[in-house]
Design a protein around this motif. Structure first.
Motif, PDB file in Angstrom:
ATOM      1  N   GLU A 146      -2.231   6.970   2.939  1.00 37.71           N
ATOM      2  CA  GLU A 146      -2.849   6.212   1.854  1.00 37.71           C
ATOM      3  C   GLU A 146      -4.253   6.704   1.553  1.00 37.71           C
ATOM      4  O   GLU A 146      -4.770   6.519   0.453  1.00 37.71           O
ATOM      5  CB  GLU A 146      -2.888   4.726   2.213  1.00 37.71           C
ATOM      6  CG  GLU A 146      -3.332   3.823   1.075  1.00 37.71           C
ATOM      7  CD  GLU A 146      -3.220   2.356   1.426  1.00 37.71           C
ATOM      8  OE1 GLU A 146      -3.793   1.544   0.697  1.00 37.71           O
ATOM      9  OE2 GLU A 146      -2.561   2.038   2.427  1.00 37.71           O
ATOM     10  N   SER A 147      -4.890   7.379   2.516  1.00 37.93           N
ATOM     11  CA  SER A 147      -6.280   7.786   2.325  1.00 37.93           C
ATOM     12  C   SER A 147      -6.516   9.271   2.546  1.00 37.93           C
ATOM     13  O   SER A 147      -7.662   9.699   2.666  1.00 37.93           O
ATOM     14  CB  SER A 147      -7.182   6.988   3.283  1.00 37.93           C
ATOM     15  OG  SER A 147      -6.802   7.224   4.630  1.00 37.93           O
ATOM     16  N   LYS A 152     -16.316  -0.588  -3.841  1.00 36.96           N
ATOM     17  CA  LYS A 152     -15.589  -1.502  -2.958  1.00 36.96           C
ATOM     18  C   LYS A 152     -14.646  -2.409  -3.737  1.00 36.96           C
ATOM     19  O   LYS A 152     -13.759  -3.034  -3.145  1.00 36.96           O
ATOM     20  CB  LYS A 152     -16.571  -2.337  -2.147  1.00 36.96           C
ATOM     21  CG  LYS A 152     -17.483  -3.238  -2.961  1.00 36.96           C
ATOM     22  CD  LYS A 152     -18.484  -3.945  -2.058  1.00 36.96           C
ATOM     23  CE  LYS A 152     -19.435  -4.824  -2.866  1.00 36.96           C
ATOM     24  NZ  LYS A 152     -20.432  -5.497  -1.999  1.00 36.96           N
ATOM     25  N   GLN A 203     -12.771  -1.319  -6.567  1.00 41.32           N
ATOM     26  CA  GLN A 203     -11.647  -0.660  -7.222  1.00 41.32           C
ATOM     27  C   GLN A 203     -10.405  -0.779  -6.359  1.00 41.32           C
ATOM     28  O   GLN A 203     -10.479  -0.836  -5.127  1.00 41.32           O
ATOM     29  CB  GLN A 203     -11.978   0.782  -7.552  1.00 41.32           C
ATOM     30  CG  GLN A 203     -12.173   1.716  -6.378  1.00 41.32           C
ATOM     31  CD  GLN A 203     -12.587   3.115  -6.831  1.00 41.32           C
ATOM     32  OE1 GLN A 203     -13.691   3.316  -7.342  1.00 41.32           O
ATOM     33  NE2 GLN A 203     -11.710   4.093  -6.652  1.00 41.32           N
ATOM     34  N   ALA A 204      -9.243  -0.811  -7.006  1.00 40.31           N
ATOM     35  CA  ALA A 204      -7.995  -1.151  -6.322  1.00 40.31           C
ATOM     36  C   ALA A 204      -7.607  -0.129  -5.261  1.00 40.31           C
ATOM     37  O   ALA A 204      -7.127  -0.483  -4.184  1.00 40.31           O
ATOM     38  CB  ALA A 204      -6.874  -1.292  -7.343  1.00 40.31           C
ATOM     39  N   THR A 205      -7.793   1.151  -5.556  1.00 41.94           N
ATOM     40  CA  THR A 205      -7.497   2.215  -4.603  1.00 41.94           C
ATOM     41  C   THR A 205      -8.665   3.189  -4.597  1.00 41.94           C
ATOM     42  O   THR A 205      -9.587   3.074  -5.411  1.00 41.94           O
ATOM     43  CB  THR A 205      -6.212   2.982  -4.992  1.00 41.94           C
ATOM     44  OG1 THR A 205      -6.455   3.747  -6.175  1.00 41.94           O
ATOM     45  CG2 THR A 205      -5.060   2.012  -5.247  1.00 41.94           C
ATOM     46  N   ILE A 206      -8.627   4.164  -3.693  1.00 40.74           N
ATOM     47  CA  ILE A 206      -9.728   5.122  -3.646  1.00 40.74           C
ATOM     48  C   ILE A 206      -9.553   6.209  -4.695  1.00 40.74           C
ATOM     49  O   ILE A 206     -10.422   7.054  -4.855  1.00 40.74           O
ATOM     50  CB  ILE A 206      -9.871   5.754  -2.249  1.00 40.74           C
ATOM     51  CG1 ILE A 206      -8.629   6.584  -1.879  1.00 40.74           C
ATOM     52  CG2 ILE A 206     -10.155   4.699  -1.212  1.00 40.74           C
ATOM     53  CD1 ILE A 206      -8.804   7.376  -0.602  1.00 40.74           C
ATOM     54  N   GLY A 239     -10.475  -5.136  -3.880  1.00 37.42           N
ATOM     55  CA  GLY A 239     -10.708  -3.709  -3.806  1.00 37.42           C
ATOM     56  C   GLY A 239     -10.028  -3.003  -2.658  1.00 37.42           C
ATOM     57  O   GLY A 239      -9.351  -3.606  -1.825  1.00 37.42           O
ATOM     58  N   GLN A 240     -10.243  -1.685  -2.645  1.00 37.31           N
ATOM     59  CA  GLN A 240      -9.716  -0.827  -1.594  1.00 37.31           C
ATOM     60  C   GLN A 240     -10.385  -1.164  -0.260  1.00 37.31           C
ATOM     61  O   GLN A 240     -11.481  -1.723  -0.220  1.00 37.31           O
ATOM     62  CB  GLN A 240      -9.941   0.638  -1.965  1.00 37.31           C
ATOM     63  CG  GLN A 240     -11.342   0.987  -2.417  1.00 37.31           C
ATOM     64  CD  GLN A 240     -12.333   1.247  -1.283  1.00 37.31           C
ATOM     65  OE1 GLN A 240     -11.938   1.599  -0.181  1.00 37.31           O
ATOM     66  NE2 GLN A 240     -13.611   1.078  -1.560  1.00 37.31           N
ATOM     67  N   ASP A 241      -9.717  -0.810   0.835  1.00 41.43           N
ATOM     68  CA  ASP A 241     -10.248  -1.138   2.162  1.00 41.43           C
ATOM     69  C   ASP A 241     -10.502   0.117   2.997  1.00 41.43           C
ATOM     70  O   ASP A 241     -10.497   0.063   4.225  1.00 41.43           O
ATOM     71  CB  ASP A 241      -9.298  -2.077   2.905  1.00 41.43           C
ATOM     72  CG  ASP A 241      -7.899  -1.493   3.068  1.00 41.43           C
ATOM     73  OD1 ASP A 241      -7.674  -0.349   2.624  1.00 41.43           O
ATOM     74  OD2 ASP A 241      -7.032  -2.174   3.650  1.00 41.43           O
ATOM     75  N   VAL A 242     -10.712   1.254   2.312  1.00 42.91           N
ATOM     76  CA  VAL A 242     -10.946   2.510   3.026  1.00 42.91           C
ATOM     77  C   VAL A 242     -12.432   2.799   3.155  1.00 42.91           C
ATOM     78  O   VAL A 242     -12.929   3.086   4.248  1.00 42.91           O
ATOM     79  CB  VAL A 242     -10.235   3.679   2.301  1.00 42.91           C
ATOM     80  CG1 VAL A 242     -10.560   5.003   2.983  1.00 42.91           C
ATOM     81  CG2 VAL A 242      -8.728   3.456   2.274  1.00 42.91           C
TER      82      VAL A 242
END
Length: 531
Positions: A407-408, A305, A307-310, A191-194
């Motif tokens: 990216e975010s 948490k 999903q690949a991106t936000i 998943g995404q890390d944001v």
């Protein structure tokens, strides 16, 4: 080697390479092997990439007779399965074959959703295929044998829920008949890390509920501002922890929930004991005219948490303005706290307030990813009911292209890129069919529509100061205005700029019951109608 022989040799080698690249391989028994990778992203080795614009031609040997509406790329788990074609309407894919016995393989799955139901059939008699519905991050593989008598094979793709998908198709010759087989494989979600879970036990977002049993009647009541009455109420509700904020100071000690006029609620959807974290939902209701019901509903949902991106998936920042004061807003399923905002029940076009006189603003990003949450992407999408019959006679859609800063983080510049206006010319929309558009105008390019001057005030949108520490992402709770063209100004504004391009689409077969862009074909190749 002579020059002529050398040239002929090179041409022969190129021919072999060309044939290999397109994955159509002649077999010794005169049959043909096809491998198709549906989507727009990375193509798997030895597969043909097929998007939704490739129409069938006998010379090419494959393509859509009736194309799907959409393509998606989830970026995982691998080159073949990361992307797919999907549609809310049936599609037909055709390929050339030599008559014979074949094994056909269909692969279906989605790393982010488990709501695709594929019902496949073929232009072959006496073949029945069950509906395939893999779970989230699960991929199903269907294999069965077909005895194909003709020079072409049609694959019919449909869905009992009007939502099918297909990642890959393989057609290969076999010597003997095989039993139908369906296998499923679950992939680990990365998943995404944001937006990651909180772990600080002293965080104000941490739940005060001590019970871990969802059936518990435990209710937490807190007086935050010390004025002697209730400000926060926390309890279990349908298996989830929820926390209400009484922002207009009218909650009673006997209440077990807040209300939908100047209150806000948080739902701990992922069950980690912290609010406003991954996959969690926040809703705020704003009673601007003090009549006891909400004039504005704001729904802010964070990315999960896994999903690949936000972007997309769980992420939503959506605002409904109740123009006609019917107290209908966005649709939330309170039994499981899902947000199926485009749910079609068969009793109506959509569950939210997409009919009558209304407006919504929408972005498939979390609110925290927008630098100025006063702006939005679909900004606005407006609906008009001129004869007060509860159906929609006209819809207007304004779109502002977001600009990516990192990216975010994204921002909007307040200039609309695309505008649409759709008309129900024969006024045949009615109850259970609240949208029935006949003609659409679309404008883009050239001079853009500047909407920065349209500042819509909602004083109660801004949260009281004592509320803010309980929100992890506060930008959308610190504003008291939204910037968009208001409902009564949209039609006039759409015709003011000197647009560079204009399209007109007429729905001659009267089948457009979704919204205007479903019938919007663009003037590219006149034989391609899949955009």
């Amino acid at each position: 080697m002579s020059g002529c022989k050398k040239t002929a040799y090179i041409i022969f080698i190129l021919f072999l390479l060309y044939g290999h690249c397109f994955s159509q391989e002649p077999m010794k028994n005169g049959s043909t092997l096809w491998r198709f990778d549906f989507g727009i992203a990375e193509t798997a080795k030895d597969f043909i990439s097929v998007d939704n614009e490739i129409s069938y031609s006998p010379e090419k040997g494959y393509g859509w007779m009736t194309p799907p509406q959409h393509l998606r790329d989830r970026k995982q788990p691998n080159a073949l399965l990361r992307d797919y074609a999907f549609s809310f309407t049936p599609a037909v894919f055709r390929m050339n074959v030599e008559p014979g016995l074949y094994r056909i393989t269909l692969q279906l799955g989605d790393m982010l959703y488990g709501d695709h139901f594929l019902k496949a059939s073929f232009s072959v008699k006496d073949v029945e295929v069950p509906v395939i519905n893999p779970e989230k991050a699960e991929f199903a593989t269907l294999k069965l044998t077909l005895s194909i008598p003709d020079k072409t094979l049609d694959v019919f793709l449909d869905s009992p829920t009007n939502n099918w998908a297909l990642n890959a198709l393989i057609l290969e010759p076999v010597k003997e008949k095989e039993e139908l087989k369906i296998t499923k494989k679950k992939y680990k979600e990365s998943g995404q890390d944001v937006c990651l879970p909180e772990t600080d036990p002293n965080s104000p977002r941490r739940s005060k509920i001590e019970s871990y049993i969802p059936r518990s009647v435990e209710v937490i009541r807190i007086d935050v501002d010390g004025d002697g009455d209730l400000d926060i109420l926390e309890a279990w509700w349908n298996g989830k922890r929820v926390r209400w904020f009484d922002e207009n100071d009218d909650m009673r000690e006997i209440d077990i929930r807040g209300d939908t006029a100047d209150d806000a609620v948080q739902i701990d959807r992922d069950g980690d004991g912290y609010y406003d974290g991954p996959d969690d939902m926040n809703i705020d209701w704003v009673d601007n005219d003090n009549d006891g019901d909400a004039d504005l509903q704001v729904i802010a949902i964070n990315p999960s948490k896994t999903q690949a991106t936000i972007h997309a998936a769980s992420s939503h920042y959506m605002i409904f303005e109740d123009v006609d004061d019917d107290n209908v807003h966005g649709y939330v399923n309170w039994e499981n706290f899902e947000f199926p905002c485009w749910r079609i029940t068969g009793k109506g076009n959509f569950s939210p307030d997409y009919n009558g006189d209304s407006i919504f603003l929408k972005e498939h990003l979390p609110a925290f990813a927008i630098s100025d949450p006063r702006y939005n992407w679909e900004n606005p999408f407006a609906f008009y009911d001129f004869d007060d019959d509860g159906a929609t006679e006209m819809a207007i859609r304004f779109c502002d292209a977001k600009i990516q800063d990192s990216e975010s983080l994204w921002h909007y510049d307040g200039f609309l890129e695309d505008t649409f206006v759709a008309y129900d010319l024969d006024n045949d929309a009615q109850r259970n069919n609240e949208m029935d558009y006949d003609m659409t105008l679309h404008f883009s390019g050239g001079e853009r529509l500047d909407y920065n001057k349209f500042v819509n005030k909602f004083p109660k949108l801004k949260a009281p100061q004592w509320v803010l520490p309980y929100f992890r992402y506060t930008n959308w709770r610190e504003i008291d205005e939204l910037i968009y063209v208001p409902h009564d100004k949209c039609y006039d504004e759409i015709f003011k700029p000197q647009w560079g391009r204009a399209w007109l689409v007429f729905d001659e077969d009267d089948d457009d019951h979704r919204w205007e862009r479903v019938e919007m074909y663009y003037p590219d190749d006149p034989y391609i109608t899949s955009k």
